[in-house]
Design an enzyme around this catalytic site. Structure first.
Site, PDB file in Angstrom:
ATOM      1  N   LYS A 272     -27.662  19.693  23.896  1.00  0.00           N
ATOM      2  CA  LYS A 272     -28.073  19.611  25.368  1.00  0.00           C
ATOM      3  C   LYS A 272     -28.264  18.285  25.989  1.00  0.00           C
ATOM      4  CE  LYS A 272     -32.013  21.741  28.120  1.00  0.00           C
ATOM      5  NZ  LYS A 272     -32.835  22.577  27.418  1.00  0.00           N
TER       6      LYS A 272
ATOM      7  N   SER B  55     -36.587  28.279  26.606  1.00  0.00           N
ATOM      8  CA  SER B  55     -34.994  27.665  26.914  1.00  0.00           C
ATOM      9  C   SER B  55     -34.174  27.851  25.806  1.00  0.00           C
ATOM     10  CB  SER B  55     -35.038  26.323  27.484  1.00  0.00           C
ATOM     11  OG  SER B  55     -35.776  25.955  28.974  1.00  0.00           O
TER      12      SER B  55
ATOM     13  N   SER C  20     -33.201  27.189  29.971  1.00  0.00           N
ATOM     14  CA  SER C  20     -32.343  25.950  30.471  1.00  0.00           C
ATOM     15  C   SER C  20     -31.285  25.536  29.635  1.00  0.00           C
ATOM     16  CB  SER C  20     -33.565  24.270  30.801  1.00  0.00           C
ATOM     17  OG  SER C  20     -33.596  23.652  30.021  1.00  0.00           O
TER      18      SER C  20
END
Length: 597
Positions: A75, A173, A149
């Site tokens: 990420k 997330s 996210s």
């Protein structure tokens, strides 16, 4: 090549010589050569860099590298040396000099980093549409949200571009994208994975999470990635987990009361959740109704309290200087943190303490809790039209987690009639990561083989023993048996009955002269199997238990009927000189019954 990317399969092919890391990298480069229509990536290592990682493994011993040649995605709020970190905002980007601690641990274990993935900007959101790099699209139907996210990290694994990936999880997330893309999403115990080199969302609550095809894969990655980091003030060692409810024949699982279940009008998701409850019962679980209200009250603190100010603090200088560069829904949320006072902060901390005291009491009655991961899923257009309210709906079952210091694993749980995945979440107190992943593995097996978006079977890896359990097993044969006078000595030490079984047929059994205790002696011939119970207790309690055993009894290694060895009660030979041989009874209970007791 048609290469399955689950870790067990890759390791098998590497060990046989059928595959090399360099060949796998070339295959992945071909897979990623087309247009990124799902908006997965923000940046990727180029072909030369990837091949260099692969070649670096050529002279390495596979047995010494638990993630040898395993490709992973990161990420883009987690540092990888050689690529910028953007946190989903190009104007914020910086070039890290070193990789995040967790990333470096994985590389040192032989894993190959592929690149940085798309995310809801500054890790603020659960839907995957809040990015200037494009809304990340669901792996099964691009009209739907991927979840956020950690959106790109999940879709990269679901589409067969990585074996596992790293996300972050402050409010869900690491779980919501797993549910929407048919993956395991593990949110470790807070502090278990270092957050040094991670752009914070809420620094006091942030956790690095793991997306994987199987629970076994997630456990392999967790075993490598976890570890104390003195450079991270919130880091703490992953403690032994104790009782492994994930492998137990019976366990108690909490289910929210009907009044607290919310599916936002999605009858398909409700049906799949009810089916999962039945599947849990079939695995040996006993459902226990749980009042979710205090958990939901806790969840409201996350965006209605001072933790919004913590999001503002994380990027304050950038936010104050260039607020117009922040994605509108993200800007609206973070701006709300500017005016929260110190008094407000303490008031909410007091509330959290009160809620946590109530929520913690739930674990006296259950081993694990089961909830939907998200009550429904939305189309991208729906989410963009109503971004704040619908995003809040996605966090209904997730926002309380880190505030209450819990661990959780999102698990695939079937498909809706429209072909979209549904997932549930297993929740437990901190340091229960091992049992959570073991139960998740059993759930995957019970659900059966499903196909990922690429058409590759989501294989279930073998059940592993990679995380410390801190337990010791002891076989008892006399007054410590269930219901007998000394069993309380086990109960007082939080021991649990593991099995009712027999010893191997190599023992003689005696009633000691006091008539209250048995003695077990191993013999070379004329032995028999003796009934016993195997109990499991925390190793911290074992010493006091052994210290209380009077001579001529003691604890030694006892062989069981299945050939395994366990700690158990044995007797000094001198102790049975005047004892009565009761071997023919086959056990202490039978002898007591024969005496009329």
């Amino acid at each position: 090549m048609n290469i399955s990317l689950d870790i067990a399969s890759l390791r098998q092919r590497y060990q046989s010589g059928e595959l090399t890391p360099l060949a796998l990298v070339d295959d992945l480069l071909a897979r990623m050569s087309g247009e990124d229509v799902h908006h997965i990536w923000i940046s990727r290592l180029d072909a030369d860099a990837l091949r260099a990682h692969a070649r670096n493994l050529e002279d390495k011993d596979i047995a010494r590298l638990p993630l040898y040649g395993i490709p992973f995605a990161i990420k883009d709020n987690i540092d990888l040396a050689g690529l910028p970190t953007t946190a989903g905002c190009p104007e914020y980007a910086y070039a890290p000099e070193r990789s995040a601690t967790v990333v470096q641990r994985l590389i040192d274990a032989g894993a190959i980093p592929l690149g940085k993935t798309n995310l809801d900007q500054f890790a603020t959101g659960l839907n995957g549409t809040r990015s200037p790099y494009g809304a990340c699209r669901n792996a099964f139907d691009p009209d739907y949200i991927s979840g956020g996210s950690s959106s790109g990290s999940a879709v990269a694994v679901a589409l067969g571009l990585a074996s596992f990936s790293l996300g972050t999880d402050t409010a869900g997330s690491g779980r919501v994208p797993a549910a929407f893309n048919n993956l395991i999403g593990h949110k470790p115990s807070c502090g278990a994975l270092s957050t040094r080199g991670v752009v914070p969302a809420c620094r006091s609550l942030d956790a690095v999470s793991i997306f994987a095809l199987t629970a076994g894969d997630a456990e392999r990655v967790l075993a490598v990635a976890a570890g104390f980091d003195a450079g991270d003030e919130y880091s703490q060692p992953l403690a032994p987990h104790g009782f492994d409810f994930g492998r137990a024949v019976g366990f108690r699982f909490g289910v929210p009361m009907q009044k607290d279940l919310e599916f936002f009008g999605n009858a398909e998701v409700e049906r799949l959740f009810n089916e999962t409850v039945e599947r849990m019962k079939a695995l040996g679980g006993t459902p226990v109704a749980v009042d979710l209200a205090p958990f939901l009250e806790t969840a409201r603190l996350l965006y209605g309290g001072p933790w919004v100010a913590e999001r503002y603090l994380a990027i304050r200088d950038f936010f104050d200087a260039q607020p117009d560069k922040v994605f509108p829904p993200v800007r609206e949320i973070i701006a709300g943190g500017r005016d929260i006072s110190a008094a407000d902060t303490f008031a909410h901390l007091y509330k959290l303490r009160a809620y946590k005291r109530v929520c913690d009491a739930v674990w006296n009655d259950i081993d694990v809790m089961l909830t939907p991961t998200a009550g429904t899923i939305y189309r991208v257009e729906e989410m963009q039209a109503d971004p704040i309210r619908l995003n809040a709906n996605l966090g209904y079952y997730t926002n309380f987690m880190n505030l209450l210091d819990l661990a959780a694993t999102a698990v695939p749980a079937g498909f809706q009639k429209n072909g979209l995945p549904f997932g549930v979440t297993l929740i437990a107190p901190p340091h229960q990561d091992g049992p959570l992943l073991h139960l998740a593995s059993r759930m995957q097996q019970a659900l059966g083989g499903k196909l990922g978006a690429t058409g590759h079977a989501l294989l279930t890896a073998e059940s592993l023993n990679l995380l410390p359990d801190g337990q010791v097993r002891v076989a008892v044969l006399g007054a410590h048996l269930s219901g007998l006078p000394l069993n309380h000595q086990l109960a007082e030490r939080n021991a649990r009955l593991v099995a009712t079984t027999q010893t191997a047929p190599e023992y003689r059994f005696y009633a000691l002269p006091d008539g209250k205790r048995p003695g077990l002696i191993k013999v070379e011939s004329d032995g028999a199997s003796i009934a016993c119970e195997v109990w499991e207790m925390p190793v911290s309690q074992f010493g006091s238990f052994v210290a209380g055993i009077p001579a001529p009894l003691g604890i030694g290694k006892l062989e069981l009927a299945d050939g395994s060895s366990v700690n158990g009660f044995i007797c000094e030979c001198i102790g049975v000189v005047d004892a009565k041989d009761i071997t023919q009874y086959g056990g202490w209970r039978a002898w007591l019954a024969g005496r009329g007791e």
